[in-house]
Enzyme design. Structure first.
Site, PDB file in Angstrom:
ATOM      1  NE  ARG A 170     -28.105 -26.501 -28.083  1.00 40.86           N
ATOM      2  CZ  ARG A 170     -26.968 -26.313 -27.468  1.00 40.86           C
ATOM      3  NH1 ARG A 170     -26.934 -25.562 -26.394  1.00 40.86           N
ATOM      4  NH2 ARG A 170     -25.874 -26.877 -27.896  1.00 40.86           N
TER       5      ARG A 170
ATOM      6  CB  CYS B 146     -14.048 -25.249   9.340  1.00 41.42           C
ATOM      7  SG  CYS B 146     -14.961 -23.793   8.794  1.00 41.42           S
TER       8      CYS B 146
ATOM      9  CB  CYS C 146     -15.741 -23.836  13.037  1.00 41.34           C
ATOM     10  SG  CYS C 146     -16.763 -24.925  12.011  1.00 41.34           S
TER      11      CYS C 146
ATOM     12  CG  HIS D 135     -18.519 -26.972   9.097  1.00 41.84           C
ATOM     13  ND1 HIS D 135     -17.579 -26.043   8.679  1.00 41.84           N
ATOM     14  CD2 HIS D 135     -18.345 -28.070   8.295  1.00 41.84           C
ATOM     15  CE1 HIS D 135     -16.872 -26.562   7.680  1.00 41.84           C
ATOM     16  NE2 HIS D 135     -17.322 -27.785   7.431  1.00 41.84           N
TER      17      HIS D 135
ATOM     18  CG  ASN E 167     -18.912 -17.358  -4.933  1.00 41.62           C
ATOM     19  OD1 ASN E 167     -19.708 -16.927  -5.756  1.00 41.62           O
ATOM     20  ND2 ASN E 167     -17.690 -16.856  -4.791  1.00 41.62           N
TER      21      ASN E 167
ATOM     22  N   GLY F 288     -17.239 -22.488  -7.143  1.00 43.14           N
ATOM     23  CA  GLY F 288     -15.928 -21.996  -6.710  1.00 43.14           C
ATOM     24  C   GLY F 288     -15.819 -21.751  -5.224  1.00 43.14           C
ATOM     25  CB  CYS F 289     -18.120 -22.261  -2.416  1.00 39.34           C
ATOM     26  SG  CYS F 289     -18.131 -22.003  -0.655  1.00 39.34           S
ATOM     27  CB  SER F 290     -12.417 -22.763  -1.239  1.00 39.90           C
ATOM     28  OG  SER F 290     -12.391 -21.521  -0.598  1.00 39.90           O
TER      29      SER F 290
ATOM     30  CG  HIS G 299     -18.708 -22.330   8.521  1.00 41.57           C
ATOM     31  ND1 HIS G 299     -18.441 -22.983   9.709  1.00 41.57           N
ATOM     32  CD2 HIS G 299     -19.543 -21.309   8.853  1.00 41.57           C
ATOM     33  CE1 HIS G 299     -19.069 -22.378  10.706  1.00 41.57           C
ATOM     34  NE2 HIS G 299     -19.741 -21.360  10.197  1.00 41.57           N
TER      35      HIS G 299
ATOM     36  CG  HIS H 233     -18.493 -17.983   3.821  1.00 42.23           C
ATOM     37  ND1 HIS H 233     -18.427 -19.307   3.456  1.00 42.23           N
ATOM     38  CD2 HIS H 233     -17.679 -17.325   2.955  1.00 42.23           C
ATOM     39  CE1 HIS H 233     -17.617 -19.451   2.410  1.00 42.23           C
ATOM     40  NE2 HIS H 233     -17.153 -18.260   2.082  1.00 42.23           N
TER      41      HIS H 233
ATOM     42  CD  GLN I  76     -15.596 -14.115  -0.668  1.00 40.82           C
ATOM     43  OE1 GLN I  76     -14.704 -13.272  -0.720  1.00 40.82           O
ATOM     44  NE2 GLN I  76     -15.581 -15.213  -1.382  1.00 40.82           N
TER      45      GLN I  76
ATOM     46  CD  GLN J   1     -28.239 -22.104 -25.753  1.00 44.35           C
ATOM     47  OE1 GLN J   1     -27.428 -22.559 -24.960  1.00 44.35           O
ATOM     48  NE2 GLN J   1     -29.333 -22.743 -26.108  1.00 44.35           N
TER      49      GLN J   1
HETATM   50  O1  LIG Z   1     -23.197 -27.974 -28.006  1.00 46.50           O
HETATM   51  P1  LIG Z   1     -22.682 -28.865 -26.917  1.00 46.50           P
HETATM   52  O2  LIG Z   1     -21.217 -29.214 -27.098  1.00 46.50           O
HETATM   53  O3  LIG Z   1     -23.552 -30.057 -26.656  1.00 46.50           O
HETATM   54  O4  LIG Z   1     -22.777 -27.966 -25.581  1.00 46.50           O
HETATM   55  C1  LIG Z   1     -21.810 -27.088 -25.100  1.00 46.50           C
HETATM   56  O5  LIG Z   1     -21.615 -25.946 -25.932  1.00 46.50           O
HETATM   57  C2  LIG Z   1     -22.749 -25.083 -26.094  1.00 46.50           C
HETATM   58  C3  LIG Z   1     -22.317 -23.874 -26.892  1.00 46.50           C
HETATM   59  O6  LIG Z   1     -21.319 -23.122 -26.269  1.00 46.50           O
HETATM   60  C4  LIG Z   1     -23.348 -24.677 -24.747  1.00 46.50           C
HETATM   61  O7  LIG Z   1     -24.564 -24.011 -24.965  1.00 46.50           O
HETATM   62  C5  LIG Z   1     -23.581 -25.885 -23.839  1.00 46.50           C
HETATM   63  O8  LIG Z   1     -24.004 -25.453 -22.575  1.00 46.50           O
HETATM   64  C6  LIG Z   1     -22.277 -26.667 -23.726  1.00 46.50           C
HETATM   65  O9  LIG Z   1     -22.457 -27.810 -22.910  1.00 46.50           O
HETATM   66  O1  LIG Z   2     -12.932 -15.834  -2.396  1.00 43.73           O
HETATM   67  P1  LIG Z   2     -12.946 -17.319  -2.572  1.00 43.73           P
HETATM   68  O2  LIG Z   2     -14.172 -17.976  -2.014  1.00 43.73           O
HETATM   69  O3  LIG Z   2     -11.661 -17.978  -2.110  1.00 43.73           O
HETATM   70  O4  LIG Z   2     -12.984 -17.544  -4.137  1.00 43.73           O
HETATM   71  C1  LIG Z   2     -14.141 -17.622  -4.928  1.00 43.73           C
HETATM   72  O5  LIG Z   2     -14.842 -16.388  -5.018  1.00 43.73           O
HETATM   73  C2  LIG Z   2     -14.145 -15.292  -5.607  1.00 43.73           C
HETATM   74  C3  LIG Z   2     -15.095 -14.120  -5.727  1.00 43.73           C
HETATM   75  O6  LIG Z   2     -16.195 -14.399  -6.548  1.00 43.73           O
HETATM   76  C4  LIG Z   2     -13.553 -15.667  -6.971  1.00 43.73           C
HETATM   77  O7  LIG Z   2     -12.701 -14.628  -7.414  1.00 43.73           O
HETATM   78  C5  LIG Z   2     -12.756 -16.973  -6.910  1.00 43.73           C
HETATM   79  O8  LIG Z   2     -12.347 -17.339  -8.211  1.00 43.73           O
HETATM   80  C6  LIG Z   2     -13.651 -18.064  -6.290  1.00 43.73           C
HETATM   81  O9  LIG Z   2     -12.957 -19.289  -6.215  1.00 43.73           O
END
Ligand SMILES: O=P(O)(O)O[C@H]1O[C@H](CO)[C@@H](O)[C@H](O)[C@H]1O
Ligand SMILES: O=P(O)(O)O[C@H]1O[C@H](CO)[C@@H](O)[C@H](O)[C@H]1O
Lengths: 382, 382
Positions: free
Chosen positions: B28, B52, B55, B121, B187, B193-195, B198, B200, B202, B360
Site C-alpha cells: 500500500r 520554558c 528549564c 532544553h 510524548n 501532542g507534546c507541547s 524540553h 521529559h 510523564q 491497518q
Molecule cells: O485511503 P487514503 O484516504 O489514501 O488513506 C487514509 O485512510 C486510510 C483508511 O482509514 C488509512 O489507512 C490511511 O492511513 C489514511 O491516510
Molecule cells: O499532558 P500534555 O503533554 O499537556 O498533553 C499530551 O499528553 C496527554 C497524555 O497522553 C494527552 O492527554 C494530551 O492530549 C496530549 O496533548
C-alpha cells in the site's frame, strides 16, 4: 442524581458497546496549549479541479477516466488495501513450536471502493441538503446489497421498493467470493489523513470480520441474551431520548447523541431509535430521516468552530454474512470521531497515556452535547 | 517457511499481548501522498529557554520555581489529569433502571508527575549516552518504589542496593492512599501532542488499573496458565532472538524488536529477555543494559529519516498493588509508537478504517526492522 459532580471530578466511564473504559478529566482544558496548531482547510476550493482524480471527466491513477457523473460515482480503489486475488499463504505447520503460537497470520482478501458524494469538488456533507444526501445513502445500500450473502436473513426481508431503478453500481462487476463484512467510512480533512478534499467515502469489504465489529457484536449479543432479547442500542436510544442531556438532535427514526462513553471531544453517534439491522432495513421515509440526521450533525460540526470540521465517520451494521444471531443482534449506527477540542486549530491528541493506558477526554460528553445543541441552523458559511 | 509471501499479500496478524488483530497491506505504500505534511521540529533550540517551564531556575504555571537541577527533576504536574482529592460521587442506586446499566462511572483519583530528563532544553533521549540515561531509569524506579504497596510480593524482593543514596524524590510528599497503577510515558514531538520540547516524561498514577494494562494482564495470565507457568514475553523474546528478522538490537538483558503484530509503521518493543516484573527487579548491570537499549532505539529512530523522530513511549510493568498472580505474571516491556511512515514529513494516519474496523499498516514489521537495523551508529546530527 449525583451526576452533576461528574462535571468536576476525574472518573472513568464504561462503554458497553465495546466493553472498555474511558478516563474523563473535566477540569483539564484549563491548561495552556503551546503545542501543534492545525491548518484549517482553505474554504476557497474551486468547484472543479483539473488535477483531482475524483472530479467528473478527469483521469485516475491507472488511466481510467471518470464519467461526467451528476450525483454519486463509485469505482474500485486504485490503491486498495485488500485485493480479490493474491498469492496463497501456508502458515507454519508445526503446532508445538513457539513460532506457531506467536507468528499467527491469516490472509485477507476483499475489495475497496471509493464513492464520491457530489460532482462538485468544493462541497462537503455539511453543504448538502437531506435531499442530496439521500442518493448517497441509497448508493451505500445498493453496494451493500450487491455484496449481501443470499443466505443472510436480511436477503429475504428486503422490500422490492428498496432496489433502486437506476443503478449507481451497474458499472461494477460482482465480487468473486462471498465476503464477510463491508465497512463504509469517510475521512474528512487533512487532520484525519484525508488526501483529497473532493467529498467521498470509502468502502472496504473483507473476508474477515474486523476487530471493532467483533468486539461490538460480542457485546450486542451478550446484552440481548441477558435482557430478554431486547436490543442494547434500542434501549440506549430510548434512555437518552428520555434524559435529553446528551441528545444533539432527534427525529422520528434517528437520534444523534454524544454517547456517555465518548472518547473524542465532540464524538457523536447516530442511532436508529428502533432496531434496524442494516441500511437495507430502512424504508424510504427512514432513509430520508437518516439523511436529515447526517445534515444536522455535519452542519453543527462546521458551525461549532466556524471551520471545515475534520472527522472520521463510519457505519456499523450487519455483516454481509453471519449466523442468524449475529445478523439479528446487529443494530445500525454511525460513529463520528472528530479530533478538534478547543477551536478550529487546537485538537485533542490521543497519545502517550491514551495509547499506553486508557483513552482520556478533557470535557464531558454532556458539555459537548450542550455546545452542539446550540449550533443548529444554517451553515455558517452560507 | 511460507513467511516471505507475507511481504506481498494482505493479511491480518494476531497480537497475543492484547488479544487483538492488525491488518497488514504491504503493497500500500506505493500509493501517492497528497495529504498532510508534518513540520519537522526545528533542530536549533537553545540549551536554555527563559520561557520554558521545565528549564532549571524558571517559574512554573502555579508560581513554583524549578531548582537549578543537574540531571533529572520531578514535580507534581500543575495540570494533572487526576487528583488526590476531589468531591465524592454516588452513582444512581436503582439497579433495575436502564440508566444504572448505561450510565456507569467510577471516580478515579491519583497523582501526575513530570520528570525532566536533562537540564538542557535542546537534548533528547537520542542525544544522551547510556550513562546519562541510567539516572532517568533510576528516578523512575525510585518514584515507583515510593508508591509500591508494602503488601506487594515485589516489596520484599528489592535488594537494598537498588535504593539510591541520593534521592531524586526527596522533595515529593508520600501519596495519600495506595494507588493501583503507575503509567510512565513520554510524548515526543509536536506530531505526538507534546507541547514542550524540553526532554521529559510523564507519570500518571491512578486508583484504577487502566484499560490497556487490564487487557495485557489477562493475556499474560492466560498464557502462563496454559504454558506450564512460562512467561509469554520471555518465550516471545527467545523466539525472536532465534529468528532474528524482527530484531533491531539486543544485549544480554534486553531485546528491541518490531513485534510481529506491530500497528505503527516503525513500532518497537524493548523486552526484558528473562522474566522481570518491574524496573525494581533490575540489578545495576541490567539497568545499564536497559539504558543501552533505549539509546540504541532512539538514535536509530532519529537516524532513519535524519529528523527528531516523534513517538509516544510507555513502560508496562507490574501494578503498584495486585494479586500475587497479577504481579508474578507481569513482565516489564517498553512500547514505542512512532507515527512516521515514509519520511520526516509523511506520517501514517490511523483514522477511518483503523478507528471503525481494524488497525491497518502499510509495510511489514520485518521490512521496518531491516531499515532500523541499518541505522546504527552515531547520531546523524553529531
Ligand atoms: O485511503 P487514503 O484516504 O489514501 O488513506 C487514509 O485512510 C486510510 C483508511 O482509514 C488509512 O489507512 C490511511 O492511513 C489514511 O491516510
Ligand atoms: O499532558 P500534555 O503533554 O499537556 O498533553 C499530551 O499528553 C496527554 C497524555 O497522553 C494527552 O492527554 C494530551 O492530549 C496530549 O496533548
Amino acid at each position: 442524581m449525583g451526576e452533576n459532580v461528574l462535571d468536576e471530578i476525574s472518573h472513568r466511564r464504561y462503554n458497553p458497546l465495546r466493553g472498555s473504559y474511558v478516563l474523563v478529566s473535566p477540569h483539564r482544558t484549563k491548561r495552556p496549549w503551546q503545542g501543534q496548531q492545525e491548518n484549517p482547510s482553505k474554504t476557497t476550493l474551486p468547484a472543479y479541479d483539473p488535477s483531482c482524480y475524483l472530479c467528473p471527466g478527469n483521469k485516475r491513477a491507472q488511466g481510467d477516466a471518470n464519467p461526467q457523473y451528476e450525483s454519486t460515482f463509485v469505482f474500485v480503489n486504485d490503491y486498495s488495501a485488500v485485493k480479490e486475488e493474491q498469492a496463497s499463504y501456508d502458515p507454519d505447520e508445526d503446532n508445538r513450536s513457539l513460532a506457531s503460537f506467536f507468528l499467527k497470520a491469516e490472509p485477507v482478501t476483499g475489495r475497496c471502493y471509493v464513492l464520491t458524494f457530489s460532482p462538485a469538488h468544493n462541497l462537503t456533507l455539511a453543504d448538502l441538503s437531506p435531499a442530496e444526501i439521500t442518493p448517497i445513502i441509497n448508493a451505500w445500500t445498493e453496494i451493500y446489497l450487491m455484496h449481501l450473502s443470499p443466505n443472510s436473513p436480511l436477503a429475504s426481508a428486503i422490500p422490492a421498493a428498496r432496489r433502486p431503478a437506476k443503478s449507481t453500481v451497474c458499472q461494477l462487476t460482482s465480487p468473486k467470493i462471498q465476503y464477510r463484512y463491508m465497512q463504509i467510512f469517510e475521512n474528512k480533512g487533512a487532520a484525519m489523513g484525508c488526501s483529497n478534499p473532493h467529498p467521498h467515502s470509502q468502502i472496504w469489504t473483507t473476508s474477515s470480520l474486523p476487530e471493532e465489529l467483533t468486539l461490538e457484536l460480542e457485546q450486542l449479543k451478550k446484552y440481548r441474551r441477558g435482557h430478554e432479547d431486547r436490543h442494547m442500542l434500542e434501549d440506549y436510544a430510548k434512555m437518552e431520548c428520555e434524559k435529553g442531556e446528551r441528545v444533539v438532535f432527534k427525529n422520528d427514526a434517528f437520534v444523534v447523541v454524544c454517547p456517555w462513553w465518548a472518547t473524542w471531544p465532540f464524538e457523536t453517534m447516530i442511532i436508529s431509535r428502533i432496531h434496524k439491522r442494516a441500511l437495507v432495513d430502512l424504508d424510504v421515509e427512514e432513509t430520508e430521516q437518516l439523511a436529515d440526521a447526517i445534515t444536522e450533525i455535519t452542519r453543527r460540526y462546521d458551525n461549532l468552530f466556524e471551520t471545515h470540521f475534520p472527522y472520521s465517520m463510519g457505519i456499523h451494521q450487519a455483516a454481509l454474512e453471519g449466523t442468524e444471531e449475529e445478523i439479528e443482534s446487529s443494530h445500525i449506527h454511525i460513529h463520528f470521531y472528530p479530533p478538534l477540542l478547543r477551536s478550529a486549530t487546537v485538537r485533542k491528541f490521543l497519545v502517550g497515556y491514551e495509547m499506553m493506558a486508557e483513552p482520556q477526554r478533557d470535557i464531558t460528553p454532556e458539555q459537548a452535547a450542550a455546545k452542539l445543541k446550540h449550533c443548529a441552523g444554517p451553515l455558517y458559511r452560507k
